[in-house]
Design an enzyme around this catalytic site. Sequence first.
Site, PDB file in Angstrom:
ATOM      1  N   GLY A   1       0.820  -1.200   0.000  1.00 58.57           N
ATOM      2  CA  GLY A   1       0.000   0.000   0.000  1.00 58.57           C
ATOM      3  C   GLY A   1       0.853   1.249   0.000  1.00 58.57           C
ATOM      4  O   GLY A   1       2.012   1.226   0.396  1.00 58.57           O
ATOM      5  N   SER A   2       0.284   2.363  -0.457  1.00 56.83           N
ATOM      6  CA  SER A   2       0.968   3.651  -0.342  1.00 56.83           C
ATOM      7  C   SER A   2       0.771   4.162   1.078  1.00 56.83           C
ATOM      8  O   SER A   2      -0.022   3.613   1.844  1.00 56.83           O
ATOM      9  CB  SER A   2       0.398   4.636  -1.356  1.00 56.83           C
ATOM     10  OG  SER A   2       0.686   4.198  -2.663  1.00 56.83           O
ATOM     11  N   GLY A   3       1.517   5.222   1.430  1.00 56.58           N
ATOM     12  CA  GLY A   3       1.404   5.773   2.772  1.00 56.58           C
ATOM     13  C   GLY A   3       2.559   5.366   3.672  1.00 56.58           C
ATOM     14  O   GLY A   3       2.592   5.740   4.838  1.00 56.58           O
ATOM     15  N   HIS A   4       3.501   4.552   3.117  1.00 54.36           N
ATOM     16  CA  HIS A   4       4.659   4.098   3.897  1.00 54.36           C
ATOM     17  C   HIS A   4       5.956   4.732   3.395  1.00 54.36           C
ATOM     18  O   HIS A   4       7.035   4.247   3.683  1.00 54.36           O
ATOM     19  CB  HIS A   4       4.814   2.583   3.803  1.00 54.36           C
ATOM     20  CG  HIS A   4       3.584   1.809   4.144  1.00 54.36           C
ATOM     21  ND1 HIS A   4       2.938   1.968   5.338  1.00 54.36           N
ATOM     22  CD2 HIS A   4       2.876   0.888   3.444  1.00 54.36           C
ATOM     23  CE1 HIS A   4       1.881   1.151   5.358  1.00 54.36           C
ATOM     24  NE2 HIS A   4       1.817   0.503   4.223  1.00 54.36           N
TER      25      HIS A   4
ATOM     26  N   LYS B   1       5.334  -8.351   2.109  1.00 56.47           N
ATOM     27  CA  LYS B   1       5.105  -8.231   3.553  1.00 56.47           C
ATOM     28  C   LYS B   1       3.896  -9.096   3.923  1.00 56.47           C
ATOM     29  O   LYS B   1       2.943  -9.208   3.137  1.00 56.47           O
ATOM     30  CB  LYS B   1       4.851  -6.754   3.927  1.00 56.47           C
ATOM     31  CG  LYS B   1       6.047  -5.868   3.574  1.00 56.47           C
ATOM     32  CD  LYS B   1       5.899  -4.446   4.104  1.00 56.47           C
ATOM     33  CE  LYS B   1       4.699  -3.695   3.576  1.00 56.47           C
ATOM     34  NZ  LYS B   1       4.637  -3.597   2.115  1.00 56.47           N
TER      35      LYS B   1
ATOM     36  N   ASP C   1      -1.711  -8.453   0.564  1.00 49.81           N
ATOM     37  CA  ASP C   1      -0.467  -8.473  -0.210  1.00 49.81           C
ATOM     38  C   ASP C   1      -0.160  -9.885  -0.696  1.00 49.81           C
ATOM     39  O   ASP C   1       0.211 -10.102  -1.850  1.00 49.81           O
ATOM     40  CB  ASP C   1       0.711  -7.960   0.637  1.00 49.81           C
ATOM     41  CG  ASP C   1       0.594  -6.472   0.932  1.00 49.81           C
ATOM     42  OD1 ASP C   1      -0.437  -6.072   1.501  1.00 49.81           O
ATOM     43  OD2 ASP C   1       1.510  -5.718   0.592  1.00 49.81           O
TER      44      ASP C   1
ATOM     45  N   HIS D   1      -0.326   0.420   9.387  1.00 48.33           N
ATOM     46  CA  HIS D   1      -1.520   0.813   8.630  1.00 48.33           C
ATOM     47  C   HIS D   1      -2.525   1.534   9.498  1.00 48.33           C
ATOM     48  O   HIS D   1      -3.720   1.514   9.229  1.00 48.33           O
ATOM     49  CB  HIS D   1      -2.191  -0.410   8.011  1.00 48.33           C
ATOM     50  CG  HIS D   1      -1.292  -1.136   7.079  1.00 48.33           C
ATOM     51  ND1 HIS D   1      -0.516  -2.188   7.483  1.00 48.33           N
ATOM     52  CD2 HIS D   1      -1.021  -0.939   5.773  1.00 48.33           C
ATOM     53  CE1 HIS D   1       0.187  -2.615   6.452  1.00 48.33           C
ATOM     54  NE2 HIS D   1      -0.095  -1.882   5.411  1.00 48.33           N
TER      55      HIS D   1
END
Lengths: 333, 212
Positions: A54-57, A105, A110, A219
Amino acid sequence: MKKLINRPEDVVREELEGIALAHSDRVKVSLDPYYVMRKDAPVRGKVAVVSGGGSGHEPMHGGFVGRGMLDAACPGEVFTSPTPDQILAATKAVSGGAGVLHIVKNYTGDILNFEMAAELAKEDGIQVEAVVTNDDVAVQDSLYTAGRRGVGITVLAEKVCGAAAEAGRPLGEVAALCSKVNASGRSMGMALTSCTVPAAGKPTFELGEDEMEIGIGIHGEPGRERRRLATADEIVEVLASTIVDDLPFKSGDRVLAFVNGMGGTPLIELYVVYRALDRFLRGRGIAIERNLVGSYITSLEMAGTSITLLRLDDELLGLWDAPVNTPGLRWGA
Amino acid sequence: MGVGYPECVSFVRGFAEAVAANREYLTQLDAEIGDADHGINMDRGMRAVLPKVEALTDQDISGLFRTVAMALISTVGGASGPLYGTVFLQLSSSLKGESEIELSGWAEAVLAAVSAVRARGKAEPGDKTMVDALLPAGEALREAAAEGATLSEGLARGTEAARQGMEATIPLLARRGRASYLGERSQGHQDPGATSSWLLMQAAEAAFAKGN
């Protein structure tokens, strides 16, 4: 919600456009489907290393694309895994004929999406090996859960595997190294504040002024327990002792100590954490041979930290020190 | 008498509307035990499904569900994308060549979809997942068909079983997916995936019962 964005639904695309503009010397960006790849990929005869999530990391994973680390990264929507068509397109784009390693991960989404992508890539004649990272000691590992989450060790595994691939090691060895890094490392994180997914518009959980969440993931999901806020030294004691006792790390071990910021914690606090970690490990007879301090695997604007320890040997040390040239990590290049 | 292609299109549209109407609700349920994106992701996926469905011309039920599956797999992400993609992909295989669906055929298609989801997600009944709504729904549909219930009666029983299964997830300890990381803290919360699965059964009932 206060964020430096235009529209929530445009955040990921506009971020990728920004990366393409800022780092065109090292990476190329595909906007349909979304992925970031090394500018010189595919590199003939080299194992390609692909990750995603996911984006945001940020900077994980797109910021780790470049010579000596990832060949491609597939960003999903914020906190949402990428889709199989995306992963397949990235895998094909960087495949240099020596096989592709997927570093995944351990999250149900995922795993499912990377599994479907690997099945499709194999149908296209590309050899794919997948290694799942699951280093988070905050999660009980049992047959009755989705298992431990993949967190900080993923960054270290991507660096080590990228260096091994760059050195011309074959797919089986690069995959085995990834498993070795995962098996030799442990992490745990904590949060002082929650974070807000742009499309949701409000914080994922509420934390009082005098509270902290121990054992969080990346998350914005709640952790294992909520406690009264403590000092940095006390927090490090909790995180580090859980990590050290889990592997276990023993007196005489050499480690890479990674103090990570969750996105909203300033470097001044991360160094306070590092100081406490150094003291703690000295007390246990564990030597820090290398360190990484900064925000590398984040959870949007969450304040907090995670600690990752990786037990080193000469092989891992050499691969960690090898040159890397990515927007997020750069040395020797 | 069974339902045909137009009712199946209404089912897909109805599910998209239900997901859109419950976007915040599903996301809130997910925020409690997961990562606060279930409603957002399902809504993005079903919005992407609709234009692809409108563009279909050959009135084929199996083809319709396959189109829905592929659109969900390529737009939803997370676990829901592959899992709901698997539901529709299996509905497509089960209903290959059918131009009309009877209650018994629908029951078997739903049960086959549940089996496919269990295989993909490695989830067992009671793990606090979408299986806990879909499996009782499929079983209730099969039982109704065996008892010779009318289509609308059978569908209503299926939806009611899904609702009960969804509510029964509240005290459960999550064993799959992100909610399992919470351990005992996952108890006392309704599973978001089971909730969207109830919406799916409800949409099927509304579209199929109206067609008759």
